[in-house]
Design an enzyme around this catalytic site. Structure first.
Site, PDB file in Angstrom:
ATOM      1  N   ASP A  41       8.745  57.002  -8.895  1.00 53.64           N
ATOM      2  CA  ASP A  41       9.762  57.954  -8.450  1.00 53.64           C
ATOM      3  C   ASP A  41      11.053  57.850  -9.262  1.00 53.64           C
ATOM      4  O   ASP A  41      11.126  58.315 -10.389  1.00 53.64           O
ATOM      5  CB  ASP A  41      10.010  57.766  -6.955  1.00 53.64           C
ATOM      6  N   HIS A  97       5.694  60.891  -0.377  1.00 50.68           N
ATOM      7  CA  HIS A  97       6.438  60.167   0.656  1.00 50.68           C
ATOM      8  C   HIS A  97       5.761  60.288   2.024  1.00 50.68           C
ATOM      9  O   HIS A  97       5.278  59.302   2.541  1.00 50.68           O
ATOM     10  CB  HIS A  97       7.902  60.594   0.732  1.00 50.68           C
TER      11      HIS A  97
END
Length: 454
Positions: A320, A269
Site C-alpha cells: 500500500d 482492506h
C-alpha cells in the site's frame, strides 16, 4: 533453457529436496523434478520459496514515508494523512514517479516480493491537465517494472468524484480525475504500454464507492469483461457511515448486493465488516487485499481475519503506502493484529499443530496470484519462475527444517534471510542486493532530497 538444482524447495504439494527446475527462455517454469540428480545443472544453495505477490501498491507514496509522523492540531487519522499525501504529490514529475517506483520495486524484490499490483491513480500533470500521452504515468510504472524485473499487474484506477453523492473533487485530487470515456481511452493506452513488459497484465481499479458512482461501476463491468477488478472498501468507519447515508448500505454489503463480486475481484482492506459481510465475502470467491503495516500506520482498524479464514476466505497482502517494504513483516503484522484482537496466539491457522508461518505464506501466495490475474505464486510448470532463496546458513535457521523455516522467516529473522531472488528466471538479487541498487538508489535519493527541500 536454464536448469537449476534447488537444495530444498516449497512445492505445491509440500517440501522437497534436490529439486530440478527447468526454466524456459520466456521465463516460465517448464519442468519441476524433485529428488533429481545434478546432471550438470546449476546448483543453488538455500531454501527456495515461490516469490510472494504484493497485491496492492501506490508506488509514489514510498517517497513520502516519514512525512506524516508529526501530530497535527486535531485528531490525526487517515483523513489528515491524506492531506499530507496531496501536498506531496503536488510537485511530482513523471521522472520523479519513475525514480520512486523503481526504488520501491527494487526494495520489494530484496524483501521477498516478486510481483506487484500497482493500483495506479496518479494519471495527470500538476494541476490536473492530462499529458499529451494520456498514459505518460502508466509508462513510467511500466519502465520501473522493466528496470527492476518485478512482475507487474497495472491496475488502472477510475477516480471521478471527491466523495459520495457525486461530490466535486478537491484540488488535491485533480491529478486523479477522469470521466468514464477518458478513462476507457486511458485503459486502452495502458494495455498498449504494458504489452511490451514480459508476463505483465492490466486490470481495472474503480478507486472506491466514494470516488465512482454506481452507474460508472456498472458501465465499467459491462465495458471490461475480463481481468482483475480491485476496489478500496470499508477501510475507515467514516467511509462506512457515509456509504450508508448515500447508498443505504455498508460498502462491502453494497458491493456484494450490486456488483456481482466473484473471483475477479479484490476488495482492498475490507477492514470494517459485519460477521455476515465477512462470511458472504469469503463465499464469493473474491480476495481480501490486506495491507497490515499500512492499516496499522493509518489507524484503520483490524480485519476480521479469524472468521474470514475459517469461512474459507482468500486473502493476499500488499504494501500500500510503502512505509515499510517487507514481505514477511506484512504477514507477521496480520497475525499479530489478530492476536491482539482475540488475546490469543496462532490465530490465522485452522488445525491443531499447523504452522502459522506456512498457513499465512501459502494462503497469501494463492490469494495474491488470483488477485493479480497472472500465472505466479507456485513453483510449478507454466508459472513464472519467481523464486526467493533464503540463506540456509543464517544463524536464525540453525536446526530449522521445512515449515519451521517459514515460522522463522515470518516471525523472527524476516527479510534478512533473503539471499537470492529470481524474477522470470533472471537473477535480480544476489547476496541480498539488487543488481541495479546503486543507480536506482542514487536517482531516488536525488528526487526525495529535492522534494523535501521544495
Amino acid at each position: 533453457m536454464r536448469s537449476c538444482i534447488l537444495d530444498k524447495a516449497l512445492l505445491p504439494d509440500g517440501w522437497a529436496d534436490n529439486v530440478r527446475i527447468d526454466i524456459a527462455a520466456d521465463g516460465t517454469i517448464a519442468r519441476v523434478q524433485p529428488g533429481a540428480a545434478p546432471d550438470g545443472a546449476e546448483r543453488i544453495k538455500g531454501v527456495a520459496l515461490p516469490g510472494l505477490p504484493n497485491l496492492h501498491c501506490h508506488a509514489f507514496q514510498k517517497g513520502m514515508a516519514g512525512l506524516a509522523e508529526r501530530r497535527g492540531p486535531a485528531h490525526d487519522s487517515f483523513w489528515t494523512w491524506r492531506e499530507v499525501m496531496y501536498r506531496f504529490l503536488g510537485a511530482l514529475t513523471p521522472d520523479d514517479v519513475e525514480a520512486i517506483a523503481a526504488y520501491a520495486y527494487m526494495d520489494m524484490l530484496e524483501a521477498g516480493f516478486t510481483s506487484v499490483g500497482e493500483f495506479h491513480y496518479l494519471h495527470h500533470d500538476i494541476g490536473g491537465q492530462p499529458y499529451a500521452d494520456l498514459g505518460e504515468m502508466a509508462a513510467r510504472i511500466a519502465a520501473a517494472s522493466s528496470e527492476t524485473g518485478i512482475g507487474l499487474t497495472l491496475l488502472s484506477s477510475l477516480y471521478t468524484y471527491g466523495g459520495f453523492g457525486d461530490a466535486a473533487p478537491n484540488p488535491g485530487q485533480a491529478r486523479f480525475i477522469n470521466p468514464t470515456d477518458r478513462f476507457l481511452k486511458l485503459l486502452a493506452r495502458s494495455r498498449e504500454i504494458v504489452a511490451v513488459v514480459p508476463h505483465a497484465a492490466v486490470g481495472i481499479a474503480p478507486h472506491s464507492l466514494r470516488a465512482v458512482s454506481p452507474q460508472q461501476l456498472k458501465d465499467m463491468m459491462q465495458a471490461v469483461t475480463d481481468g482483475p477488478i480491485h476496489i478500496h472498501a470499508a477501510e475507515q468507519t467514516r467511509e462506512v457511515d457515509d456509504c450508508v447515508a448515500a447508498l443505504g448500505a455498508r460498502p462491502v454489503e453494497w458491493l456484494l448486493d450490486n456488483a456481482n463480486v466473484d473471483q475477479r475481484w479484490c476488495l482492498i482492506h475490507a477492514t470494517h465488516m459485519t460477521d455476515d459481510e465477512t462470511r458472504r465475502l469469503a463465499h464469493s470467491g473474491a480476495v481480501a487485499g490486506l495491507c497490515p503495516l499500512t492499516e496499522g500506520s493509518l489507524g484503520d482498524g483490524i480485519f476480521n481475519g479469524e472468521m474470514f479464514l475459517h469461512a474459507q476466505g482468500r486473502f493476499g497482502v500488499g504494501t500500500d503506502s510503502n512505509i515499510q517494504i517487507d514481505a514477511p513483516a506484512e504477514l507477521r503484522q496480520l497475525e499479530y493484529s489478530q492476536r491482539l484482537k482475540h488475546r490469543g496466539r496462532n490465530i490465522m491457522t485452522q488445525l491443531e499443530g499447523q504452522s502459522t508461518g506456512r498457513c499465512l505464506y501459502t494462503t497469501a501466495l494463492a490469494g495474491g496470484a488470483q488477485a493479480l490475474g497472472r500465472k505466479i505464486g507456485a513453483l510449478a510448470p507454466g508459472r513464472r519462475a519467481d523464486i526467493v532463496i533464503l540463506n540456509a546458513d543464517h544463524p536464525d535457521l540453525a536446526g530449522a527444517r521445512d515449515d519451521m523455516v517459514l515460522d522463522v522467516y515470518v516471525f523472527s529473522a524476516g527479510r534478512s534471510l533473503v539471499n537470492k531472488v529470481m524474477a522470470g528466471g533472471v537473477d535480480v538479487v544476489s547476496d541480498g542486493r539488487h543488481r541495479a541498487r546503486e543507480a536506482i538508489a542514487r536517482r531516488y535519493r536525488q528526487v526525495v532530497s529535492r522534494l523535501s527541500n521544495a
